[in-house]
Scaffold this motif. Structure first.
Motif, PDB file in Angstrom:
ATOM      1  N   MET A   1      41.442  -5.279 118.321  1.00  0.00           N
ATOM      2  CA  MET A   1      42.087  -6.559 118.037  1.00  0.00           C
ATOM      3  C   MET A   1      41.441  -7.681 118.844  1.00  0.00           C
ATOM      4  SD  MET A   1      46.080  -5.367 118.226  1.00  0.00           S
ATOM      5  CE  MET A   1      46.541  -3.692 117.774  1.00  0.00           C
ATOM      6  N   VAL A   2      41.193  -7.410 120.115  1.00  0.00           N
ATOM      7  CA  VAL A   2      40.567  -8.416 120.977  1.00  0.00           C
ATOM      8  C   VAL A   2      39.150  -8.717 120.490  1.00  0.00           C
ATOM      9  CG1 VAL A   2      39.709  -8.874 123.306  1.00  0.00           C
ATOM     10  CG2 VAL A   2      41.973  -7.870 122.997  1.00  0.00           C
ATOM     11  N   THR A   3      38.421  -7.687 120.069  1.00  0.00           N
ATOM     12  CA  THR A   3      37.054  -7.902 119.591  1.00  0.00           C
ATOM     13  C   THR A   3      37.036  -8.805 118.366  1.00  0.00           C
ATOM     14  OG1 THR A   3      36.206  -5.834 120.504  1.00  0.00           O
ATOM     15  CG2 THR A   3      35.014  -6.751 118.637  1.00  0.00           C
ATOM     16  N   ILE A   4      37.999  -8.620 117.453  1.00  0.00           N
ATOM     17  CA  ILE A   4      38.080  -9.496 116.275  1.00  0.00           C
ATOM     18  C   ILE A   4      38.228 -10.951 116.717  1.00  0.00           C
ATOM     19  CG2 ILE A   4      39.590 -10.169 114.357  1.00  0.00           C
ATOM     20  CD1 ILE A   4      40.089  -7.161 113.896  1.00  0.00           C
ATOM     21  N   ALA A   5      39.130 -11.207 117.661  1.00  0.00           N
ATOM     22  CA  ALA A   5      39.344 -12.575 118.138  1.00  0.00           C
ATOM     23  C   ALA A   5      38.122 -13.099 118.883  1.00  0.00           C
ATOM     24  CB  ALA A   5      40.575 -12.614 119.051  1.00  0.00           C
ATOM     25  N   ARG A   6      37.570 -12.288 119.755  1.00  0.00           N
ATOM     26  CA  ARG A   6      36.427 -12.733 120.555  1.00  0.00           C
ATOM     27  C   ARG A   6      35.202 -13.013 119.680  1.00  0.00           C
ATOM     28  NH1 ARG A   6      35.829  -8.571 124.070  1.00  0.00           N
ATOM     29  NH2 ARG A   6      36.830  -9.515 125.866  1.00  0.00           N
ATOM     30  N   ASP A   7      34.986 -12.176 118.658  1.00  0.00           N
ATOM     31  CA  ASP A   7      33.844 -12.407 117.782  1.00  0.00           C
ATOM     32  C   ASP A   7      34.009 -13.707 117.002  1.00  0.00           C
ATOM     33  OD1 ASP A   7      31.345 -11.391 116.352  1.00  0.00           O
ATOM     34  OD2 ASP A   7      32.734 -11.680 114.677  1.00  0.00           O
ATOM     35  N   HIS A   8      35.223 -13.996 116.538  1.00  0.00           N
ATOM     36  CA  HIS A   8      35.451 -15.276 115.859  1.00  0.00           C
ATOM     37  C   HIS A   8      35.180 -16.439 116.818  1.00  0.00           C
ATOM     38  CE1 HIS A   8      36.700 -13.808 112.048  1.00  0.00           C
ATOM     39  NE2 HIS A   8      37.873 -13.344 112.419  1.00  0.00           N
ATOM     40  N   TYR A   9      35.579 -16.273 118.086  1.00  0.00           N
ATOM     41  CA  TYR A   9      35.321 -17.321 119.079  1.00  0.00           C
ATOM     42  C   TYR A   9      33.818 -17.517 119.269  1.00  0.00           C
ATOM     43  CZ  TYR A   9      34.812 -19.523 123.651  1.00  0.00           C
ATOM     44  OH  TYR A   9      34.430 -20.335 124.684  1.00  0.00           O
ATOM     45  N   ARG A  10      33.088 -16.418 119.389  1.00  0.00           N
ATOM     46  CA  ARG A  10      31.635 -16.532 119.552  1.00  0.00           C
ATOM     47  C   ARG A  10      30.985 -17.174 118.336  1.00  0.00           C
ATOM     48  NH1 ARG A  10      31.317 -10.448 121.778  1.00  0.00           N
ATOM     49  NH2 ARG A  10      31.355 -10.854 124.029  1.00  0.00           N
ATOM     50  N   ALA A  11      31.525 -16.907 117.156  1.00  0.00           N
ATOM     51  CA  ALA A  11      30.985 -17.469 115.918  1.00  0.00           C
ATOM     52  C   ALA A  11      31.480 -18.891 115.686  1.00  0.00           C
ATOM     53  CB  ALA A  11      31.351 -16.581 114.732  1.00  0.00           C
ATOM     54  N   ARG A  12      32.297 -19.409 116.613  1.00  0.00           N
ATOM     55  CA  ARG A  12      32.860 -20.761 116.545  1.00  0.00           C
ATOM     56  C   ARG A  12      33.815 -20.926 115.374  1.00  0.00           C
ATOM     57  NH1 ARG A  12      32.781 -21.538 121.170  1.00  0.00           N
ATOM     58  NH2 ARG A  12      33.069 -23.800 120.953  1.00  0.00           N
ATOM     59  N   LYS A  13      34.437 -19.858 114.959  1.00  0.00           N
ATOM     60  CA  LYS A  13      35.467 -19.905 113.922  1.00  0.00           C
ATOM     61  C   LYS A  13      36.821 -19.937 114.638  1.00  0.00           C
ATOM     62  CE  LYS A  13      32.649 -17.450 110.510  1.00  0.00           C
ATOM     63  NZ  LYS A  13      32.533 -16.242 109.646  1.00  0.00           N
ATOM     64  N   MET A  14      37.157 -21.113 115.138  1.00  0.00           N
ATOM     65  CA  MET A  14      38.275 -21.228 116.059  1.00  0.00           C
ATOM     66  C   MET A  14      39.624 -20.949 115.405  1.00  0.00           C
ATOM     67  SD  MET A  14      36.658 -21.641 118.739  1.00  0.00           S
ATOM     68  CE  MET A  14      35.353 -22.430 119.660  1.00  0.00           C
ATOM     69  N   ASP A  15      39.804 -21.392 114.174  1.00  0.00           N
ATOM     70  CA  ASP A  15      41.091 -21.148 113.518  1.00  0.00           C
ATOM     71  C   ASP A  15      41.338 -19.652 113.333  1.00  0.00           C
ATOM     72  OD1 ASP A  15      41.748 -23.798 113.407  1.00  0.00           O
ATOM     73  OD2 ASP A  15      41.018 -24.104 111.358  1.00  0.00           O
ATOM     74  N   LEU A  16      40.292 -18.922 112.927  1.00  0.00           N
ATOM     75  CA  LEU A  16      40.443 -17.477 112.762  1.00  0.00           C
ATOM     76  C   LEU A  16      40.672 -16.798 114.104  1.00  0.00           C
ATOM     77  CD1 LEU A  16      37.673 -16.728 110.100  1.00  0.00           C
ATOM     78  CD2 LEU A  16      40.148 -16.807 109.746  1.00  0.00           C
ATOM     79  N   ALA A  17      39.968 -17.278 115.134  1.00  0.00           N
ATOM     80  CA  ALA A  17      40.164 -16.709 116.467  1.00  0.00           C
ATOM     81  C   ALA A  17      41.602 -16.909 116.934  1.00  0.00           C
ATOM     82  CB  ALA A  17      39.190 -17.336 117.453  1.00  0.00           C
ATOM     83  N   LYS A  18      42.132 -18.124 116.747  1.00  0.00           N
ATOM     84  CA  LYS A  18      43.513 -18.403 117.184  1.00  0.00           C
ATOM     85  C   LYS A  18      44.518 -17.578 116.384  1.00  0.00           C
ATOM     86  CE  LYS A  18      43.195 -22.978 116.959  1.00  0.00           C
ATOM     87  NZ  LYS A  18      43.583 -24.403 117.090  1.00  0.00           N
ATOM     88  N   TYR A  19      44.233 -17.357 115.119  1.00  0.00           N
ATOM     89  CA  TYR A  19      45.127 -16.560 114.288  1.00  0.00           C
ATOM     90  C   TYR A  19      45.171 -15.110 114.787  1.00  0.00           C
ATOM     91  CZ  TYR A  19      47.464 -15.023 110.007  1.00  0.00           C
ATOM     92  OH  TYR A  19      48.361 -14.511 109.107  1.00  0.00           O
ATOM     93  N   ALA A  20      43.985 -14.567 115.105  1.00  0.00           N
ATOM     94  CA  ALA A  20      43.930 -13.205 115.640  1.00  0.00           C
ATOM     95  C   ALA A  20      44.627 -13.123 116.994  1.00  0.00           C
ATOM     96  CB  ALA A  20      42.472 -12.756 115.764  1.00  0.00           C
ATOM     97  N   LEU A  21      44.457 -14.141 117.812  1.00  0.00           N
ATOM     98  CA  LEU A  21      45.096 -14.151 119.123  1.00  0.00           C
ATOM     99  C   LEU A  21      46.610 -14.267 119.007  1.00  0.00           C
ATOM    100  CD1 LEU A  21      42.523 -16.476 120.893  1.00  0.00           C
ATOM    101  CD2 LEU A  21      42.901 -14.052 121.397  1.00  0.00           C
ATOM    102  N   GLN A  22      47.081 -15.013 118.010  1.00  0.00           N
ATOM    103  CA  GLN A  22      48.522 -15.100 117.797  1.00  0.00           C
ATOM    104  C   GLN A  22      49.108 -13.727 117.485  1.00  0.00           C
ATOM    105  OE1 GLN A  22      49.783 -18.010 114.900  1.00  0.00           O
ATOM    106  NE2 GLN A  22      51.909 -17.326 114.924  1.00  0.00           N
ATOM    107  N   ALA A  23      48.378 -12.945 116.696  1.00  0.00           N
ATOM    108  CA  ALA A  23      48.852 -11.603 116.369  1.00  0.00           C
ATOM    109  C   ALA A  23      48.998 -10.749 117.626  1.00  0.00           C
ATOM    110  CB  ALA A  23      47.897 -10.938 115.387  1.00  0.00           C
ATOM    111  N   ILE A  24      48.082 -10.934 118.585  1.00  0.00           N
ATOM    112  CA  ILE A  24      48.122 -10.138 119.812  1.00  0.00           C
ATOM    113  C   ILE A  24      49.201 -10.650 120.767  1.00  0.00           C
ATOM    114  CG2 ILE A  24      46.800  -9.389 121.829  1.00  0.00           C
ATOM    115  CD1 ILE A  24      44.253  -9.824 120.114  1.00  0.00           C
ATOM    116  N   LEU A  25      49.219 -11.964 120.975  1.00  0.00           N
ATOM    117  CA  LEU A  25      50.038 -12.527 122.051  1.00  0.00           C
ATOM    118  C   LEU A  25      51.431 -12.981 121.627  1.00  0.00           C
ATOM    119  CD1 LEU A  25      47.247 -14.665 123.744  1.00  0.00           C
ATOM    120  CD2 LEU A  25      48.212 -12.515 124.597  1.00  0.00           C
ATOM    121  N   ASP A  26      51.566 -13.430 120.387  1.00  0.00           N
ATOM    122  CA  ASP A  26      52.838 -14.015 119.961  1.00  0.00           C
ATOM    123  C   ASP A  26      53.481 -13.293 118.778  1.00  0.00           C
ATOM    124  OD1 ASP A  26      52.521 -16.100 121.867  1.00  0.00           O
ATOM    125  OD2 ASP A  26      51.164 -17.126 120.490  1.00  0.00           O
TER     126      ASP A  26
END
Length: 435
Positions: free
Chosen positions: A207-232
């Motif tokens: 799950m973290v890798t999905i979010a981190r890879d989106h962050y590295r790819a500068r796909k911030m909305d997708l990264a935040k969405y993945a992070l919401q699934a983990i944290l919220d």
């Protein structure tokens, strides 16, 4: 996010998280509480460059006994204090006392990586998985060490071999995703991470890798969405999977800091450090944000901890030097700026900070007013040369104004020094003329 317009990778994540919400507990349902010395499976914790963060969490140290356990525990306590030399010694002694356990060499490798000894770290990781072919943490640590050092092909070959022997391993699959992400192969990284979730819907590393890879790819909305699934989470039907996940808080903090949401970013960095006080990337960001807010005293222990846990981090030393500058500890600041430049000679900001210190400090021990302002000009001009014609986008360095101030101050000092001589000249002339 409107799912009608979501990308395929986002939809795949939604499906994966939906599966997780209805899945039975798989042993890792509760977050691991730091520190956790005896987790046999554990959680691999890495920073955004792929370096290992956790020493003992998940290292599998529960089988150690006698002198090996005593030495290992001593190394662990040293690690918690940021004493890397003591940690290294303890883990080395534990490895010598029990050559079959993978825990001491794995933890030793993490310490060596923090000390900048990549060759030694990689050898320790190899020792760990050679002594125990099932120790996937050390396999992943070895592969990510290769990948983050630029040997992506070697990491890929190694992981392909290990996954061939363990095709249903979610950890090795997620590790392969992380390596692909480091190599900027974002499509493959996302697919592998989703494969790992299909193998184990509760595997948080993926799950973290999905979010981190989106962050590295500068796909911030997708990264935040993945992070919401983990944290919220997304309500009762899909609750948060790991509210205290330090890596997820770090990534989200970086995203919010970049977007200017400082209060939220600060909260995330604080949460990351609370969970993982050895996570240097979070420490540096937390410390630098406190400096930006004018809270140098609060930033001090955070940045000192960062340099203890990663003494080869140029950025950590740079920020600590700036903290000492703001606190008026000029000799200490100079030492940190020197260390930062020794680690990274291209770090132009170290020259900027030192030039600012020499320009604005009331006085610096070992210098007089002339040498102090001359040093300020030299450092600021070095920074401007290294920076180039223009500052980076989003950076306001006021370098021209600072140089004008420094040169004006230098002129004032020269005029002040010349005034007594000029005043004395007529008197001397009058005396001679009277003879």
């Amino acid at each position: 996010m409107n799912l009608r317009y979501a990308s395929a990778s986002a939809l795949a994540l939604v499906l994966a998280m939906g599966t997780i919400a209805g899945a039975p507990a798989c042993g890792g349902d509760k977050p691991v509480n730091y520190p956790q010395k005896d987790a046999a499976a554990g959680t691999a914790v890495t920073d955004n460059d792929g370096a290992q963060v956790g020493v003992v969490e998940g290292a599998g140290s529960s089988g150690l006994t006698g002198s090996a356990k005593t030495a290992y525990d001593r190394g662990w306590q040293a690690w918690l204090a940021g004493d890397l030399a003591g940690a290294k010694k303890g883990f080395q002694e534990a490895a010598a006392a029990d050559s079959k356990s993978p825990a001491p060499p794995y933890s030793l490798g993490v310490v060596q990586e923090r000390l900048g000894d990549l060759a030694g770290a990689q050898q320790s990781y190899r020792t760990a998985f050679s002594s125990n072919p099932d120790h996937e943490l050390s396999m992943c640590a070895y592969a990510l060490s290769l990948a983050s050092a630029g040997s992506a092909g070697e990491a890929d070959t190694f992981l392909a071999d290990k996954r061939g022997k363990k095709p249903n391993s979610p950890r090795l699959t997620a590790c392969s995703a992380e390596a692909k992400s480091l190599a900027k192969d974002h499509g493959t990284a996302q697919q592998l991470a989703q494969d790992a979730l299909r193998m184990d819907p509760d595997f948080k590393d993926a799950m973290v890798t999905i979010a981190r890879d989106h962050y590295r790819a500068r796909k911030m909305d997708l990264a935040k969405y993945a992070l919401q699934a983990i944290l919220d989470g997304f309500g009762d039907a899909s609750p948060a999977r790991d509210k205290e996940n330090a890596e997820a808080h770090l990534i989200r903090g970086l995203i919010f800091r970049e977007s200017g949401s400082r209060a939220v970013a600060l909260s995330d960095f604080e949460a990351a450090v609370k969970k993982r006080p050895d996570m240097v990337e979070a420490l540096v960001n937390l410390g630098s944000m406190r400096l930006e807010a004018g809270n140098a005293q609060e930033a001090l222990p955070v940045l000192e901890s960062a340099t203890r846990f990663q003494p080869n981090s140029a950025i950590a030393h740079l920020n600590l030097g700036d903290c000492y500058r703001l606190l008026g500890r000029y000799a200490d600041a100079n030492k940190e700026f020197d260390q930062a430049l020794a680690l990274d000679s291209t770090l132009a900001a170290a020259h900027y900070d030192r030039g600012l210190m020499y320009l604005t400090a009331p006085s610096i021990p070992g210098t007089n007013a002339d040498s102090q302002v001359s040093t300020a000009i030299k450092e600021l001009e070095t920074y401007r040369t290294m920076r180039g014609p223009k500052a980076q986008p989003g950076v306001q360095d006021d370098i021209d104004d600072l140089l004008n101030r420094a040169k004006a101050k230098q002129a004032e000092l020269k005029n002040a020094a010349a005034a007594p001589a000029a005043a004395a000249a007529p008197a001397a002339g009058g005396k001679d003329g009277g003879k």
